[in-house]
Write an enzyme that holds these catalytic residues in place. Sequence first.
Site, PDB file in Angstrom:
ATOM      1  CD  GLU A  40      -2.776   1.233   2.444  1.00 36.68           C
ATOM      2  OE1 GLU A  40      -2.741   0.332   3.303  1.00 36.68           O
ATOM      3  OE2 GLU A  40      -3.531   2.219   2.506  1.00 36.68           O
ATOM      4  NE  ARG A 266       4.592  -8.243  10.645  1.00 36.81           N
ATOM      5  CZ  ARG A 266       3.767  -7.594   9.825  1.00 36.81           C
ATOM      6  NH1 ARG A 266       2.631  -8.128   9.440  1.00 36.81           N
ATOM      7  NH2 ARG A 266       4.052  -6.378   9.411  1.00 36.81           N
ATOM      8  CE  LYS A 276       3.156   0.058   4.821  1.00 37.03           C
ATOM      9  NZ  LYS A 276       2.713   0.010   3.416  1.00 37.03           N
TER      10      LYS A 276
HETATM   11  P1  ATP Z   1       1.323  -1.929   8.120  1.00 36.55           P
HETATM   12  O1  ATP Z   1       2.648  -1.543   8.693  1.00 36.55           O
HETATM   13  O2  ATP Z   1       0.402  -0.789   8.004  1.00 36.55           O
HETATM   14  O3  ATP Z   1       0.742  -3.185   8.706  1.00 36.55           O
HETATM   15  P2  ATP Z   1       1.960  -3.553   5.893  1.00 36.55           P
HETATM   16  O4  ATP Z   1       3.277  -3.930   6.424  1.00 36.55           O
HETATM   17  O5  ATP Z   1       0.842  -4.535   5.860  1.00 36.55           O
HETATM   18  O6  ATP Z   1       1.529  -2.246   6.597  1.00 36.55           O
HETATM   19  P3  ATP Z   1       1.739  -3.391   3.043  1.00 36.55           P
HETATM   20  O7  ATP Z   1       2.132  -2.274   2.165  1.00 36.55           O
HETATM   21  O8  ATP Z   1       0.319  -3.786   3.035  1.00 36.55           O
HETATM   22  O9  ATP Z   1       2.199  -2.945   4.464  1.00 36.55           O
HETATM   23  O10 ATP Z   1       2.659  -4.644   2.798  1.00 36.55           O
HETATM   24  C1  ATP Z   1       2.942  -5.130   1.515  1.00 36.55           C
HETATM   25  C2  ATP Z   1       3.298  -6.580   1.593  1.00 36.55           C
HETATM   26  O11 ATP Z   1       4.449  -6.768   2.409  1.00 36.55           O
HETATM   27  C3  ATP Z   1       2.193  -7.423   2.187  1.00 36.55           C
HETATM   28  O12 ATP Z   1       2.006  -8.541   1.344  1.00 36.55           O
HETATM   29  C4  ATP Z   1       2.697  -7.824   3.536  1.00 36.55           C
HETATM   30  O13 ATP Z   1       2.250  -9.103   3.878  1.00 36.55           O
HETATM   31  C5  ATP Z   1       4.213  -7.788   3.340  1.00 36.55           C
HETATM   32  N1  ATP Z   1       4.874  -7.454   4.600  1.00 36.55           N
HETATM   33  C6  ATP Z   1       4.660  -6.370   5.354  1.00 36.55           C
HETATM   34  N2  ATP Z   1       5.415  -6.400   6.478  1.00 36.55           N
HETATM   35  C7  ATP Z   1       6.136  -7.537   6.428  1.00 36.55           C
HETATM   36  C8  ATP Z   1       7.102  -8.149   7.293  1.00 36.55           C
HETATM   37  N3  ATP Z   1       7.476  -7.579   8.445  1.00 36.55           N
HETATM   38  N4  ATP Z   1       7.640  -9.325   6.915  1.00 36.55           N
HETATM   39  C9  ATP Z   1       7.269  -9.905   5.756  1.00 36.55           C
HETATM   40  N5  ATP Z   1       6.369  -9.389   4.912  1.00 36.55           N
HETATM   41  C10 ATP Z   1       5.797  -8.218   5.219  1.00 36.55           C
HETATM   42 MG    MG Z   2      -1.152  -4.165   4.769  1.00 38.69          MG
END
Ligand code: ATP
Ligand code: MG
Length: 566
Positions: A40, A266, A276
Amino acid sequence: MSESESEVPKVAPNFIHEIIIADLAQGKNGGRVVTRFPPEPNGYLHIGHAKSICLNYGTAVKFGGQFNLRMDDTNPTKEDTEYVDSILEDVRWLGADWKDHFYYASNYFDQLYNYAVQLIQMGKAYVCELSEEEFKEYRGDINTPGKPSPYRDRSVEENLDLFERMKNGEFPDGSKVLRAKIDMADPNMHMRDPAIYRIRHSHHHNTGDKWCIYPLYDFAHCLEDSIEGITHSICTLEFEIHRPLYDWFLNVLDTPVKPQQIEFARLNLTYTVMSKRKLLELVKGNYVSGWDDPRMPTICAFRRRGVPAEAIRDFCEVIGVTKFNSLTDIALLEHCVRDCLNKTAIRTMAVMNPLKLVIDNYPEDLVEEMEAVNNPENPEDGTRKVPFSKVLYIEKEDFMENPVKQFHRLAVGKEVRLRYAYFVTCTSFVKNEAGEITEVHCTYDPATKGGNAPDGRKVKGTIHWLSEKFAKEAEARLYDRLFTIEDTSAIPEGEDYKNYLNPDSLKVVKCLIEAPLADAAPGSRFQFERNGYFCTDSKDHIPGVKPVFNRTVALKDSWAKLMKKA
Ligand code: ATP
Ligand code: MG
């Protein structure tokens, strides 16, 4: 810095690959593998995203498939083209190549709208006017089944009319939502008539003012995947409980492509935060200098700090892909950075904490060029000349007035090697009125030029040095952990995580460098021998005018030993 390190990330064998191999064996999806990375654009990418990028891209490459990069931009209020641009730069830098498969979820808004209309026509969606509090109250909780909204049994005609009028902007934000009609008693809360469209009279970075209703994640994501022909929709574990809903939309709407959602754990790293929202707060509140402040866990910050993309890819390979949430030691990332820089970084001498050393028997005006090896790991990097003269600087820590037992560096009466130069023996030192040592005096042995004694005598210590006449001054930025607490998720709810910011995470010091380094281009990486890896800052370093070096990582490595044992 426009560095494109386009090597493909290697993905260690994992359970997702096993699923794909089984799918391919069964001829599922016509033998295609299509993955995606769907950020996003509401912030900059961080090291957790790097894990997802390496996994999705590396998997597509491994199986000869396709990798899509999709801006998951369904929430107009938080998204911005600045973030879109940064995401493109970071994904490209990591080496993931989406070819021409770059998409915006917002470009599917027409199709998503039509899917919502279809749901209404099937009697599977309705416009609900409960307030936010009522909505929550009707939903029940894990122990209590929800109860039906009074709007649940509206006629198809009425729902179609209201939904169209929502789209046409007739109603204020928050006054109505479109909900899927599933089961208010489902033990999975996500199945209790989730909201799928809401009203937001906001400008969207891509679609402008065309829409004032926006689809919600659970409804939009599976359909976006389906529209793009994604075969394996890889996401993090939190979404496991959303999977029945993901599948419900695809089945009820009978989409031609039914992607399979697969969840993995994650990445969580010690001494940092990865949300974020929190990272944005650190930027907005000036706790750091920006998204690319080298203390941040963002990809652009690592790049600015001097971390090569290859090191991040190696790290993602080493941590692997599992179904268990865990906390990864940031020292492991640092180990990967050292491992990579050890092979590539040019060695130089820099003095962080200068102490004057005078060679009393060295001719006053003589300057000799000492030949220094640029990188012992890579002979092709050759050698360079470093000027040597009577007055030098060494590190303060390399002299002790009263040497402790295992101290093999300088002390009165002791002989050491000045790297690439001569053996010197300390004869005396000078203190100022405050009792600080300001000068060390030595004699040198002219027969030891190059750093070896013809009579075969050995010294235990080798120290680095710079000539007073030729060294240049530079700013060095020494970074430490952003937080003082190892596991930031352990900070109690209600307590401000910012209380745990490390007040000593940045130290700015003056240091001395070999003169040619002052002219290095921004983003150049070096090893300062015995001191660490450094990189000229991409923003503040002005070649020839203002040399500024970021310490990428110190030299000490506790992981190296552990990795060897494993
Ligand atoms: P927020 O911090 O608001 O939860 P988000 O990390 O979900 O945001 P996105 O932009 O939706 O942010 O993430 C994009 C992709 O990266 C998604 O498919 C998510 O699953 C993956 N992702 C995000 N954080 C991690 C992480 N710490 N480890 C592995 N994958 C991640
Ligand atoms: Mg997300």
